[in-house]
Design an enzyme around this catalytic site. Sequence first.
Site, mmCIF file in Angstrom:
data_model
loop_
_atom_site.group_PDB
_atom_site.id
_atom_site.type_symbol
_atom_site.label_atom_id
_atom_site.label_comp_id
_atom_site.label_asym_id
_atom_site.label_seq_id
_atom_site.Cartn_x
_atom_site.Cartn_y
_atom_site.Cartn_z
ATOM 1 N N SER A 187 2.080 23.924 17.835
ATOM 2 C CA SER A 187 0.734 23.370 17.852
ATOM 3 C C SER A 187 -0.120 23.990 16.741
ATOM 4 O O SER A 187 0.211 23.854 15.568
ATOM 5 C CB SER A 187 0.125 23.567 19.247
ATOM 6 O OG SER A 187 -1.040 22.794 19.413
ATOM 7 N N ASP A 210 3.515 13.944 24.812
ATOM 8 C CA ASP A 210 2.512 14.953 24.474
ATOM 9 C C ASP A 210 1.133 14.288 24.472
ATOM 10 O O ASP A 210 0.884 13.361 23.705
ATOM 11 C CB ASP A 210 2.842 15.516 23.089
ATOM 12 C CG ASP A 210 1.984 16.689 22.685
ATOM 13 O OD1 ASP A 210 0.782 16.693 23.013
ATOM 14 O OD2 ASP A 210 2.508 17.598 22.014
ATOM 15 N N HIS A 237 3.585 18.824 25.709
ATOM 16 C CA HIS A 237 3.114 19.829 24.750
ATOM 17 C C HIS A 237 3.389 21.258 25.222
ATOM 18 O O HIS A 237 2.984 22.204 24.558
ATOM 19 C CB HIS A 237 1.606 19.638 24.530
ATOM 20 C CG HIS A 237 1.066 20.280 23.294
ATOM 21 N ND1 HIS A 237 1.364 19.849 22.021
ATOM 22 C CD2 HIS A 237 0.223 21.336 23.129
ATOM 23 C CE1 HIS A 237 0.731 20.590 21.128
ATOM 24 N NE2 HIS A 237 0.033 21.504 21.766
#
Length: 277
Positions: free
Chosen positions: A145, A221, A254
């Site tokens: 991320s 995600d 995620h």
Amino acid sequence: MELIEKHASFGGWQNVYRHYSQSLKCEMNVGVYLPPKAGNEKLPVLYWLSGLTCNEQNFITKSGMQRYAAEHNIIVVAPDTSPRGSHVADADRYDLGQGAGFYLNATQAPWNEHYKMYDYIHNELPDLVMQHFPATTRKSISGHSMGGLGALVLALRNPDEYVSVSAFSPIVSPSQVPWGQQAFAAYLGENKEAWLDYDPVSLISQGQRVAEIMVDQGLSDDFYAEQLRTPNLEKICQEMNIKTLIRYHEGYDHSYYFVSSFIGEHIAYHANKLNMR
């Protein structure tokens, strides 16, 4: 560096150290996995950069990477995501301030006093690793991320220093999405030209190159379309003839359930590159 945690893991040691950072002007924690062979020889290093809200604990406790680092004889260094402490500027939100350093050098008050994460990851931390651990000069970088963004930026801006780069669910166009725009405005000011130094897609479009980029992205995600935009990276790499290994995974989100599912393949990827001469 002060040893504050030590855990036996897959024949090696998962340690956590505390040290004072000259770059960040605060005490910092960093996780270091030393595989079994670290007792007898110097080994290459994989740097891992974590995402928003994380510290040095998330990756070392949730990813299961130690098994693969032991198998491939790689030291893994997992720093915190921002400067820390009551004297360090913060914000009452998860995507700015402590836990959200964005791996850049802030230029705007009050952030510019401590938020020099780019310098910390690029200069100070590797020097400390070389001083205190049995590390060779060969290193690679990865992250998740916000940390995937940091890994891509560091590799693209320093292609001769990192043997390989990979990322999970990276923010590839931060200057074009809310997470990046809000953080960059606070840390770097309103001059959007300055933002582009920390934007992977922009760096590639300006001619910055690496040999290859590996990315894994989950298609369940929640941040994929609004914040991450992996296809932007795929498109610019195709245009600039940069080799990619970009994989999309149905059903994965995620979280570290996603990271832990594929971290073994990322470590094997880096090990293959690090062990080539």
